[in-house]
Every structure is written in C-alpha cells, then in structure tokens.
Design an enzyme around this catalytic site. Structure first.
Site, PDB file in Angstrom:
ATOM      1  CG  ASP A 112     -32.821  64.111  53.882  1.00 53.41           C
ATOM      2  OD1 ASP A 112     -33.169  63.970  52.690  1.00 53.41           O
ATOM      3  OD2 ASP A 112     -32.093  65.049  54.268  1.00 53.41           O
ATOM      4  CB  CYS A 131     -34.470  66.495  38.963  1.00 52.30           C
ATOM      5  SG  CYS A 131     -33.479  67.245  40.258  1.00 52.30           S
TER       6      CYS A 131
END
EC number: 2.1.1.-
Length: 442
Positions: free
Chosen positions: A281, A378
């Site tokens: 990340d 998403c």
C-alpha cells in the site's frame, strides 16, 4: 419529574450529536468512520445507535432533495449547524414515520441550545417546507428532476443515462437503499453448521448468504468470542468473490497491490496456502493496519510493503497471482458511504481511469508467464471497468480472459469482453466489477 427532564436532556443531547456528526461529514469526513468514533467514545444504548445511524444515512442519501426544499423555502441559512439541524429535521419529516409535530418540537428545542435566536427561524422554515413541499417538487425543471428526486449530481445522472439507458433510474434508487452488515467465517476454523449455530445463539437472523459470507439482521455477532478472536470477519460478499476467483494455489507467490485495510489479504491467507503474500500500500498509516493484522494472526507468509502500486517493478519480484482491487470512484458502495457521490466529479473518474491503467501496466510487468491478474473495482462505471478491460486486452495481446465464477444467487451482468458486474439488483452485496486475465505462456 426529574426522569422526564433527564429523558428530554438525553434526547436533546443525541440530536445535537447528530447535528455535529452531519457537520463533520459535510466537512469531508467519512460517515462510517465518524459514526464508529462517536459510538466508541459515547455511551449510547443500542437503540440510540440505530436511531443515529438511520437519521445520518437518510439525511445524506437524500441531501440534494432536502437542500432543494430548503433553498426554495429560505434565501439564506447563515448558521452552519442550524442548516444541519434543518436538514436532519426535513429528512425526518419526509423519509421516516416520525410524527410531524414531534419533529418540529424537537427541532425548536435543539435550536434553542445551538443558538436560541434561531429557534423561531427553524420553526418557521420547517412549517413552510411542510406547507409548500408538493408545490416545490411539482415545479422542479424537467431536466433536473431525476437528479433532485433521487439526490444525485446532474452530471452523474447524465452519465447514467448514457451508460445504462434502460435501467438508470432503478440503479440510482438501489444505491440509496440501506446497507446491511455482512461477515465471513473462517472455514478453516469454523464449519458452516457451527457458524450458523453461533448466529442462532446470539439471535442474529440470516438475510442472505453467498459462499462463506452472511448478511445479518443485527450486530449481535460482535459480542461473540469467535468474532473477537478473528474467526469471524467483516467482509462483503462481492470483495470475497474477487478473492476466490484469484484461485490461489499452494506455493503461489501472490501480490495484493492495493491491500489496505487488509480484508482481501486476510481472506487469501485464511482460505489458501500461498508461499508468500506481499501486501502493498502507498499510505504509511494504512501500512500500520496491515502490520497489526499480521501480528494479530501471526502470519509467517505475509510481507507488508510500503510502495506505490504504479511502481510494482521496484519490488524486483515476479508473481504467480496479482490482485488488483484498484482505487476507483466507489459507486458500488454508496449504500455504505452515501456522501461519496457529492464530492465526485467526472474529471475525477477520468483521473482514476488513468491511475488504474498505470497500476495495471506495472502489474503486468511483474506477472509471471501463465500468471493471473484479477482486476476488480467497487464501481459500476463503464469507464473504469469495461473500457479499461478493452484497453488491457488490446495493449497486451498475450492476455486472455478467464471465466469469473459467481454463485447462482448473486445477480451478474457480463460485458462484451468477459468482465462481470455484480449488479444493483443484489440488495445486499456491494456493486462490484471483476475481470480475470491470464498471461499466456509463450
């Protein structure tokens, strides 16, 4: 007498908390994070938590409609928190079964606490909205009606008409509906029967299930030892199905390229046996979350790395499987994060599309021959999904689409390239897009 006074004070304090919460969310903070913060720091009863969550969500999901009614009623609302109070009150008047007189009385009482000079203004404004609502709605300009009635920015409505001309209204309505708690049980630690027995013991009803993910009627599961020790995990079925379609095999070296907060990495490690999972990340504070997860579960085959997903090559590794759940517009999670639509712009979607392409390019260069990239978002934005998949397949001729396997009780729509949309017709699942690509062995 004192009990009645205490009850009134408690109600007023909760309403002030809701005003403050909405004010913080309107200033840019995420609704779910702020709600969790308030619930951890204040001693609300369970029914009070439900009330607060309901009012906040209803207000945010109908914000454009509510603001339109207020704008057509008063020229200027000078005090910011009075505006939040009016928004909350209008939401209660038109989107709940609350008694109108009771809503007005409570609004005036809370206004006296926030700014006593504004209590008359609050009463007059709400009375006027009640009287004139039907006329205001009837006179909405035709070209703005859908956006105002369903509380979406007009640019988004225009885009939806182009992308989904046949069912754009149904899609917009669907993502204004309520969200539901979903949890996954760790099938290596719990059987299905044992998990369902736990649900029965805590009187938690099963609303829907897909594989190991269950949508529940309440949050009683949080009080169980199995939840506290990590054998029951909050996760949506859509994101879990993305993980399952990665088909991690024993001995694989796997990359979760945009890993935080770690739900998909955890699902990989609990369900499969990779030789190594690299959880990457770009944000330092999110890396700490991943490190805490590694420590909690004592994963020896998890490596947490601070790195930009557009620079995967800098890891100097080749991967058998790469999970690319890329940063996106998040339209598929609007039920959970309703405020997101009000800050989003068409230009941001274009910027996200460019970022998604850069991340994919970097992942492709770090993928072994015969390896798999699982691309997911998403969102239901065609620009970020189908159009990107077309670009990937045209640019990299050695990539082939493989079938995405979804349970029969989950509604999907396949695009022309083989990507799969988990659609708005699923009232429990998040909206999601999944495409599975394999690099052919030369």
């Amino acid at each position: 007498m004192n009990n009645k006074k205490d009850l009134k004070n408690q109600k007023d304090n909760i309403k002030i908390d809701i005003v403050n919460l909405l004010d913080e969310i309107m200033s840019g903070k995420y609704s779910n994070i702020q709600l969790n913060h308030y619930f951890k720091t204040k001693n609300y009863l369970k029914k009070e938590k439900l009330f607060i969550t309901n009012i906040i969500n209803i207000t945010i999901k109908n914000l454009i409609y509510i603001d339109y009614l207020l704008e057509k009623t008063v020229k200027n609302i000078q005090k910011r928190k009075i505006k939040q109070l009016l928004r909350i009150s209008v939401a209660q008047l038109f989107f709940t079964e609350a008694d109108n007189a009771g809503v007005l009385y409570e609004a005036v009482e809370v206004a006296k606490i926030i700014n006593n000079h504004q209590s008359g203004f609050v009463n007059a404004t709400l009375q006027s909205v009640l009287r004139n609502k039907d006329e205001i709605i009837e006179n909405i300009p035709k070209d703005r009606k859908d956006g105002i009635l369903y509380s979406y920015p007009q640019w988004f409505v225009n885009k939806m008409k182009v992308d989904y001309p046949e069912d754009y209204i149904d899609i917009m309505k669907s993502y204004k509906s309520r969200s539901y708690l979903s949890v996954r049980y760790n099938s290596k630690k719990l059987t299905k029967d044992r998990f369902e027995k736990i649900l029965s013991e805590v009187k938690s009803g099963i609303l829907f299930s897909a594989d190991e993910v269950y949508y529940l009627s309440n949050s009683n599961i949080f009080d169980t030892e199995e939840y506290k020790n990590g054998n029951i995990i909050i996760q949506d079925a859509s994101s879990y199905l993305a993980v399952k379609n990665l088909n991690v095999e024993k001995g694989d070296v796997v990359l979760d390229a945009c890993a935080a907060p770690g739900g998909k990495s955890l699902a990989i490690l609990q369900n499969f046996e990779p030789e190594l999972l690299v959880a990457e990340d770009i944000h330092e504070h999110k890396i700490k979350i991943l490190e805490n997860m590694k420590k909690k579960y004592n994963f020896s085959n998890l490596k947490v790395v601070l790195n930009d997903a557009t620079q995967i090559e800098s890891l100097n590794m080749k991967f058998d499987k790469i999970l690319l759940d890329v940063p996106c517009s998040g339209l598929g999670v609007l039920r959970k994060k309703p405020e997101k639509i009000y800050d989003l712009t068409g230009e941001q979607i274009k910027s996200l599309k460019k970022l998604q392409k850069k991340i994919f390019d970097s992942a492709y260069n770090s993928l072994k021959e015969n390896g798999i990239i699982l691309y997911s978002t998403c969102t239901f934005s065609i620009n970020e999904n189908t159009n990107n998949l077309e670009y990937f397949l045209e640019k990299y001729r050695d990539l082939v689409i493989e079938e995405v396997v979804i349970p029969e009780n989950v509604d999907i729509r396949k695009d022309q390239w083989g990507g799969v949309y988990i659609t708005h017709k699923n009232i429990y699942n998040d909206g999601f897009y999944i495409a599975k690509l394999r690099k052919k062995q030369l």
